[in-house]
Design a protein around this motif. Structure first.
Motif, PDB file in Angstrom:
ATOM      1  N   LEU A 344      24.711  60.969  35.280  1.00  0.00           N
ATOM      2  CA  LEU A 344      23.577  61.133  36.178  1.00  0.00           C
ATOM      3  C   LEU A 344      23.678  62.435  36.969  1.00  0.00           C
ATOM      4  O   LEU A 344      24.757  62.968  37.190  1.00  0.00           O
ATOM      5  CB  LEU A 344      23.506  59.955  37.148  1.00  0.00           C
ATOM      6  CG  LEU A 344      23.412  58.557  36.522  1.00  0.00           C
ATOM      7  CD1 LEU A 344      23.384  57.487  37.604  1.00  0.00           C
ATOM      8  CD2 LEU A 344      22.189  58.438  35.620  1.00  0.00           C
ATOM      9  N   TYR A 345      22.528  62.928  37.373  1.00  0.00           N
ATOM     10  CA  TYR A 345      22.407  64.126  38.205  1.00  0.00           C
ATOM     11  C   TYR A 345      23.043  65.344  37.534  1.00  0.00           C
ATOM     12  O   TYR A 345      23.933  66.016  38.090  1.00  0.00           O
ATOM     13  CB  TYR A 345      22.999  63.886  39.603  1.00  0.00           C
ATOM     14  CG  TYR A 345      22.286  62.768  40.325  1.00  0.00           C
ATOM     15  CD1 TYR A 345      20.957  62.905  40.707  1.00  0.00           C
ATOM     16  CD2 TYR A 345      22.922  61.552  40.586  1.00  0.00           C
ATOM     17  CE1 TYR A 345      20.284  61.863  41.341  1.00  0.00           C
ATOM     18  CE2 TYR A 345      22.254  60.505  41.223  1.00  0.00           C
ATOM     19  CZ  TYR A 345      20.935  60.670  41.597  1.00  0.00           C
ATOM     20  OH  TYR A 345      20.270  59.646  42.214  1.00  0.00           O
ATOM     21  N   ALA A 346      22.578  65.633  36.324  1.00  0.00           N
ATOM     22  CA  ALA A 346      23.024  66.822  35.597  1.00  0.00           C
ATOM     23  C   ALA A 346      22.129  68.010  35.943  1.00  0.00           C
ATOM     24  O   ALA A 346      20.936  67.849  36.245  1.00  0.00           O
ATOM     25  CB  ALA A 346      22.999  66.559  34.089  1.00  0.00           C
ATOM     26  N   ASP A 347      22.681  69.216  35.886  1.00  0.00           N
ATOM     27  CA  ASP A 347      21.893  70.411  36.189  1.00  0.00           C
ATOM     28  C   ASP A 347      21.130  70.867  34.945  1.00  0.00           C
ATOM     29  O   ASP A 347      21.125  70.177  33.918  1.00  0.00           O
ATOM     30  CB  ASP A 347      22.795  71.521  36.745  1.00  0.00           C
ATOM     31  CG  ASP A 347      23.861  71.982  35.747  1.00  0.00           C
ATOM     32  OD1 ASP A 347      23.727  71.709  34.531  1.00  0.00           O
ATOM     33  OD2 ASP A 347      24.845  72.632  36.188  1.00  0.00           O
ATOM     34  N   PRO A 352      26.951  67.578  34.638  1.00  0.00           N
ATOM     35  CA  PRO A 352      26.829  66.698  35.807  1.00  0.00           C
ATOM     36  C   PRO A 352      27.294  67.400  37.084  1.00  0.00           C
ATOM     37  O   PRO A 352      28.345  68.038  37.112  1.00  0.00           O
ATOM     38  CB  PRO A 352      27.733  65.511  35.465  1.00  0.00           C
ATOM     39  CG  PRO A 352      27.846  65.535  33.971  1.00  0.00           C
ATOM     40  CD  PRO A 352      27.798  66.980  33.586  1.00  0.00           C
ATOM     41  N   VAL A 353      26.491  67.287  38.117  1.00  0.00           N
ATOM     42  CA  VAL A 353      26.822  67.895  39.405  1.00  0.00           C
ATOM     43  C   VAL A 353      27.912  67.069  40.096  1.00  0.00           C
ATOM     44  O   VAL A 353      27.914  65.834  40.030  1.00  0.00           O
ATOM     45  CB  VAL A 353      25.563  67.956  40.297  1.00  0.00           C
ATOM     46  CG1 VAL A 353      25.912  68.429  41.703  1.00  0.00           C
ATOM     47  CG2 VAL A 353      24.512  68.868  39.664  1.00  0.00           C
ATOM     48  N   ALA A 354      28.851  67.739  40.749  1.00  0.00           N
ATOM     49  CA  ALA A 354      29.902  67.053  41.513  1.00  0.00           C
ATOM     50  C   ALA A 354      29.294  66.540  42.816  1.00  0.00           C
ATOM     51  O   ALA A 354      28.974  67.319  43.717  1.00  0.00           O
ATOM     52  CB  ALA A 354      31.057  68.001  41.793  1.00  0.00           C
ATOM     53  N   LEU A 355      29.118  65.246  42.909  1.00  0.00           N
ATOM     54  CA  LEU A 355      28.486  64.644  44.081  1.00  0.00           C
ATOM     55  C   LEU A 355      29.500  64.448  45.204  1.00  0.00           C
ATOM     56  O   LEU A 355      30.669  64.144  44.962  1.00  0.00           O
ATOM     57  CB  LEU A 355      27.862  63.303  43.705  1.00  0.00           C
ATOM     58  CG  LEU A 355      26.770  63.322  42.627  1.00  0.00           C
ATOM     59  CD1 LEU A 355      26.304  61.908  42.325  1.00  0.00           C
ATOM     60  CD2 LEU A 355      25.595  64.192  43.064  1.00  0.00           C
ATOM     61  N   THR A 437      20.050  70.153  41.331  1.00  0.00           N
ATOM     62  CA  THR A 437      19.334  69.306  40.384  1.00  0.00           C
ATOM     63  C   THR A 437      18.345  68.444  41.149  1.00  0.00           C
ATOM     64  O   THR A 437      18.183  68.587  42.368  1.00  0.00           O
ATOM     65  CB  THR A 437      20.322  68.429  39.579  1.00  0.00           C
ATOM     66  OG1 THR A 437      19.615  67.771  38.518  1.00  0.00           O
ATOM     67  CG2 THR A 437      20.981  67.392  40.460  1.00  0.00           C
ATOM     68  N   ASP A 438      17.683  67.561  40.443  1.00  0.00           N
ATOM     69  CA  ASP A 438      16.765  66.600  41.056  1.00  0.00           C
ATOM     70  C   ASP A 438      17.593  65.438  41.615  1.00  0.00           C
ATOM     71  O   ASP A 438      18.133  64.638  40.855  1.00  0.00           O
ATOM     72  CB  ASP A 438      15.786  66.108  39.989  1.00  0.00           C
ATOM     73  CG  ASP A 438      14.821  65.053  40.497  1.00  0.00           C
ATOM     74  OD1 ASP A 438      14.973  64.604  41.649  1.00  0.00           O
ATOM     75  OD2 ASP A 438      13.916  64.661  39.739  1.00  0.00           O
ATOM     76  N   PHE A 439      17.678  65.350  42.924  1.00  0.00           N
ATOM     77  CA  PHE A 439      18.477  64.308  43.564  1.00  0.00           C
ATOM     78  C   PHE A 439      17.627  63.082  43.939  1.00  0.00           C
ATOM     79  O   PHE A 439      17.905  62.406  44.923  1.00  0.00           O
ATOM     80  CB  PHE A 439      19.188  64.860  44.800  1.00  0.00           C
ATOM     81  CG  PHE A 439      20.301  65.811  44.479  1.00  0.00           C
ATOM     82  CD1 PHE A 439      21.462  65.366  43.869  1.00  0.00           C
ATOM     83  CD2 PHE A 439      20.188  67.160  44.768  1.00  0.00           C
ATOM     84  CE1 PHE A 439      22.496  66.242  43.559  1.00  0.00           C
ATOM     85  CE2 PHE A 439      21.205  68.056  44.468  1.00  0.00           C
ATOM     86  CZ  PHE A 439      22.372  67.589  43.863  1.00  0.00           C
ATOM     87  N   MET A 457      32.529  63.638  42.807  1.00  0.00           N
ATOM     88  CA  MET A 457      32.532  62.519  41.859  1.00  0.00           C
ATOM     89  C   MET A 457      31.398  62.664  40.851  1.00  0.00           C
ATOM     90  O   MET A 457      30.353  63.256  41.133  1.00  0.00           O
ATOM     91  CB  MET A 457      32.394  61.196  42.604  1.00  0.00           C
ATOM     92  CG  MET A 457      31.117  61.064  43.404  1.00  0.00           C
ATOM     93  SD  MET A 457      30.997  59.508  44.310  1.00  0.00           S
ATOM     94  CE  MET A 457      30.292  60.082  45.865  1.00  0.00           C
ATOM     95  N   MET A 458      31.634  62.113  39.677  1.00  0.00           N
ATOM     96  CA  MET A 458      30.626  62.036  38.636  1.00  0.00           C
ATOM     97  C   MET A 458      30.175  60.579  38.516  1.00  0.00           C
ATOM     98  O   MET A 458      30.993  59.661  38.590  1.00  0.00           O
ATOM     99  CB  MET A 458      31.187  62.515  37.287  1.00  0.00           C
ATOM    100  CG  MET A 458      30.178  62.488  36.143  1.00  0.00           C
ATOM    101  SD  MET A 458      30.960  62.593  34.487  1.00  0.00           S
ATOM    102  CE  MET A 458      31.991  64.029  34.685  1.00  0.00           C
ATOM    103  N   LEU A 459      28.865  60.385  38.326  1.00  0.00           N
ATOM    104  CA  LEU A 459      28.325  59.049  38.099  1.00  0.00           C
ATOM    105  C   LEU A 459      27.881  58.930  36.649  1.00  0.00           C
ATOM    106  O   LEU A 459      27.185  59.811  36.133  1.00  0.00           O
ATOM    107  CB  LEU A 459      27.133  58.778  39.019  1.00  0.00           C
ATOM    108  CG  LEU A 459      27.360  58.866  40.527  1.00  0.00           C
ATOM    109  CD1 LEU A 459      26.088  58.476  41.269  1.00  0.00           C
ATOM    110  CD2 LEU A 459      28.528  57.997  40.968  1.00  0.00           C
ATOM    111  N   VAL A 460      28.293  57.838  36.005  1.00  0.00           N
ATOM    112  CA  VAL A 460      27.899  57.577  34.625  1.00  0.00           C
ATOM    113  C   VAL A 460      27.312  56.175  34.556  1.00  0.00           C
ATOM    114  O   VAL A 460      27.952  55.206  34.979  1.00  0.00           O
ATOM    115  CB  VAL A 460      29.094  57.701  33.654  1.00  0.00           C
ATOM    116  CG1 VAL A 460      28.672  57.316  32.241  1.00  0.00           C
ATOM    117  CG2 VAL A 460      29.647  59.128  33.668  1.00  0.00           C
ATOM    118  N   ASN A 461      26.093  56.082  34.048  1.00  0.00           N
ATOM    119  CA  ASN A 461      25.432  54.790  33.866  1.00  0.00           C
ATOM    120  C   ASN A 461      25.703  54.300  32.440  1.00  0.00           C
ATOM    121  O   ASN A 461      25.290  54.938  31.474  1.00  0.00           O
ATOM    122  CB  ASN A 461      23.933  54.955  34.102  1.00  0.00           C
ATOM    123  CG  ASN A 461      23.124  53.685  33.918  1.00  0.00           C
ATOM    124  OD1 ASN A 461      21.947  53.750  33.599  1.00  0.00           O
ATOM    125  ND2 ASN A 461      23.726  52.523  34.115  1.00  0.00           N
TER     126      ASN A 461
END
Length: 738
Positions: A344-347, A352-355, A437-439, A457-461
């Motif tokens: 989630l939240y890839a550029d 993936p963006v580091a949240l 990215t689109d947050f 952190m990276m989020l993966v669904n």
């Protein structure tokens, strides 16, 4: 109060949601040359005319307008007169050019420039003129097109090309004369429309705003394929004069309502908003959108920082992010199938963006599971939990709503609803770069894997493919209504997801939510029709073909699917590509828009500033001023796959269609099936006029074309067979192969 507004996808998807002044009024359908303009636009046009030096009611048409002043009907607008035939020896050269280096291609044609057969020599010089312009050799381009015209003075395409070559060289008066001369050779709409546009632009860059206004008004009311571009140019014309500047936003909003990919219109809207001393929020939002699209846009960055100083509270609340208070879907039965891991939240480059922080809320009880410790805690339904990266410990802390740490981990852990039918929402994601990215908030099915890293952190669904498909339909086919078209696209998604899972088996994730093919904004956007379409096509598997899909299609695609009953006899050559870009779409085009003012998704035109292109290239290395743009690798029909940009201090090769699009347009250009007219000032390119066809890659299923086929009576299997004629279609329920 929090602003619940949409992210920059509003711009890219074609919805003009940033009204700076009064909302623009609807534009009536275009069908003939003298329909009535909407009241707001007509009033604005009058203001522009007066500002340009007109006396109301005394507009004098140019000779070109007079010669074009005929009724336009559906037959005229959808008839193409282009002849793509080539002399046999030059057809062989064109075939070689598809795999040759640019210099080799040029010299292949060079050997025929003085052929004894005048037809061969004329055509060779036409091709050499097109190639010379791509190489930045303007004088050679003019010499070759003049020679072609002397050898074949009755060919309207040669004369039209001469007009555009003169325009490219900055010889605007001579260009206008050439466009006018062409109209003595043909009155066909395709040619007359291009000549009319060239004349209007020549007048504009000569500084003759009065004549420009008259010609643009005619184009706006007569040509359905150039409404957005004409509106943009009228906005630009209005903005040039202080007396009419207040009307410019009306035109620019019209431009965006007819083509949401009109990046220059958005840029000009931002610049105009910056002049508004009373309300600085629109300027901040416009420039934030531009900066999100183009991190190399230093002007946008400075303007964002400037206007942000006058905004109180959390800046993210004023950006175009979708916010959810709580789960919307709440409960949805799961369908066991291939498991997909989606970051989630890839550029824009699918990284993936580091949240740094994100909130999570479930519609049911959430179980938190450590990969070694097992289940560590449960979170009640509809109670927010906070995930926050700790830069000191490099761990992710899970906190309750009071900020107390309930669990902390340096290794991956999972949050999942106890019941498969329940959902969870990721909210208010934050990273070091607010514009990465689109947050927007997203509602998810399945589980959420949290992976701590060194910087965040990276989020993966992790979700079943069948549960994901309806949400993909919601973003990629939101305007498609026919259930058979939706079902056909579901089949493509199913196959593509399975392929991605197989190709990236064992990796941290298979796809991202900002993938070229998989755009995911949450199951909260899903509607019943999409759920039913995915269900109706369940069990059907597609294999043995190149998978893909794209938004809208012309009659020439990457994989040679016609999208019409009247396939053109098109074969590639440098000039044939320009002929095809010039051609009118057929009346029976399967992706024909229901709204005749929305043709930009099929046939489009943009004017880009070379300064922006140079800035993106400069970010990649020493470049200087733009001197030339040369396609390096082409598809069999001429779609640009890679391109060389030559500068005064260096050069850069864009290796993918996506990178070509980013450098030219910050990624907003609809496709890379285009030709272009570089506008020179001395040795340097100052602007680039890009004219193109299609929205997307041109590979696989055309989404709008699928709907057209469905309206014609095709079921979803018939649509699949049409777009994938060589595919193997397996019904896993019956074992039958179609």
């Amino acid at each position: 109060m929090r602003k619940y507004v949409l992210f920059l996808s509003v711009f890219i998807c074609g919805v003009s949601a940033w009204a700076q002044s009064a909302p623009a009024k609807a534009v009536p359908a275009v069908g003939h040359a003298n329909y009535t303009m909407s009241e707001g636009v007509a009033e604005s046009m009058d203001a522009v005319k007066e500002g340009a030096g007109f006396v109301s009611g005394t507009i004098t048409k140019s000779s070109l307008v007079t010669r074009m002043d005929f009724q336009l009907n559906d037959k005229i607008l959808h008839t193409s007169v282009q002849d793509y035939r080539q002399p046999q020896e030059l057809a062989e050269v064109a075939e070689k050019c598809l795999s040759a280096e640019p210099d080799e291609c040029f010299f292949y044609y060079k050997s025929y420039e003085n052929a004894t057969d005048k037809a061969v020599a004329a055509r060779a010089n036409l091709e050499l003129s097109v190639l010379s312009l791509q190489r930045g050799q303007v004088k050679q381009a003019l010499a070759h097109i003049n020679k072609a015209a002397s050898l074949d003075p009755e060919d309207p395409f040669i004369e039209l090309t001469r007009g555009w070559t003169l325009f490219s060289a900055g010889k605007y008066k001579k260009a206008r004369q050439s466009f006018a001369d062409m109209l003595f050779l043909t009155a066909d709409f395709e040619y007359a429309s291009s000549a009319k546009l060239g004349t209007a632009l020549a007048y504009y860059f000569e500084g003759n705003h009065a004549q420009t206004a008259a010609d643009l008004q005619y184009i706006y009311t007569a040509d359905p394929y150039m409404i957005s571009f004409a509106a943009y140019m009228m906005g630009r014309l209005a903005a040039d004069k202080k007396s009419s500047r207040y009307q410019a936003p009306v035109f620019l909003q019209q431009a965006l309502s007819h083509d949401g990919h009109n990046y220059p219109a958005m840029q000009l809207l931002a610049d105009l908003a910056a002049k508004n001393k009373k309300d600085k929020l629109p300027a901040f939002q416009y420039y934030a959108t531009l900066y999100s699209l183009d991190p190399a846009d230093k002007k946008a960055q400075k303007q964002v920082e400037k206007f942000a100083e006058d905004i109180s509270g959390n800046l993210a609340d004023y950006l175009f992010f979708l916010r959810l208070d709580r789960p919307i879907v709440q409960e949805l039965p799961s369908t066991p199938s291939e498991k997909i891991k989606m970051a989630l939240y890839a550029d824009r480059w699918q990284k993936p963006v580091a949240l740094q922080k994100v909130n999570v809320i479930g519609s049911g009880i959430l179980a938190v599971t450590d990969e070694r410790l097992g289940e560590v805690l449960k979170a009640p339904s509809y109670v927010t939990r906070v995930l926050e990266f700790n830069p000191q410990t490099k761990a992710v802390d899970l906190k309750d709503k009071y900020g107390h740490v309930e669990f902390s981990a340096r290794r991956p852990f999972t949050i999942r609803p106890e019941k498969d039918s329940k959902t969870l929402v990721v909210k208010e994601a934050a990273a070091a770069d607010l514009f990465a990215t689109d947050f927007s908030d997203k509602e998810l099915k399945g589980s959420l894997i949290i992976i701590p890293g060194q910087d965040g952190m990276m989020l993966v669904n992790e979700v079943y493919a069948e549960d994901l498909i309806p949400a993909l339909l919601a973003t990629q086919a939101k305007n498609v209504q026919n259930p058979q078209a939706l079902a056909a696209l579901s089949v493509v998604f199913r196959a593509a997801l399975k392929q991605a899972a197989q190709e990236k088996q064992g990796q941290v994730y298979h796809i991202t939510d900002n993938d070229v093919y998989f755009k995911f904004k949450g199951i909260n956007l899903t509607i019943l029709a999409m759920l039913e379409a995915a269900k109706a096509s369940r069990g059907l598997e597609l294999s043995g073909t190149d998978l893909g899909y794209y938004g809208a299609c012309g009659s020439v695609t990457f994989d040679h699917i016609a999208n019409t009953q009247h396939r053109p006899d098109y074969t590639y050559s440098p000039s044939n590509l320009s002929k095809y870009i010039l051609s009118s779409p057929p009346a029976d085009l399967y992706s024909r828009p229901a709204d005749e003012t929305q043709w930009a998704q099929v046939k489009w035109i943009y004017l880009y500033d070379a300064k922006d292109i140079q800035a993106r290239l400069q970010a990649r290395g020493k470049f200087g001023k733009l001197r030339a743009m040369t396609p390096l690798k082409l598809s069999p029909n001429g779609r640009v796959l890679s391109m060389r940009f030559t500068g005064s201090k260096g050069s850069y090769d864009a290796q993918t269609p996506q990178e070509v699009s980013y450098i030219l347009s910050a990624g907003t250009m609809r496709s890379t099936f285009f030709d272009f007219v570089p506008m020179y000032k001395g040795k340097n390119v100052v602007r680039v006029l890009v004219r193109g066809y299609d929205s997307g890659t041109g590979v696989g299923l055309c989404v709008n074309g699928a709907e057209g086929l469905a309206h014609g009576g095709s079921d979803y299997q018939g649509i699949i067979k049409y777009y994938f004629p060589n595919a193997r279609i397996l019904d896993t329920y019956t074992g039958e192969v179609h």
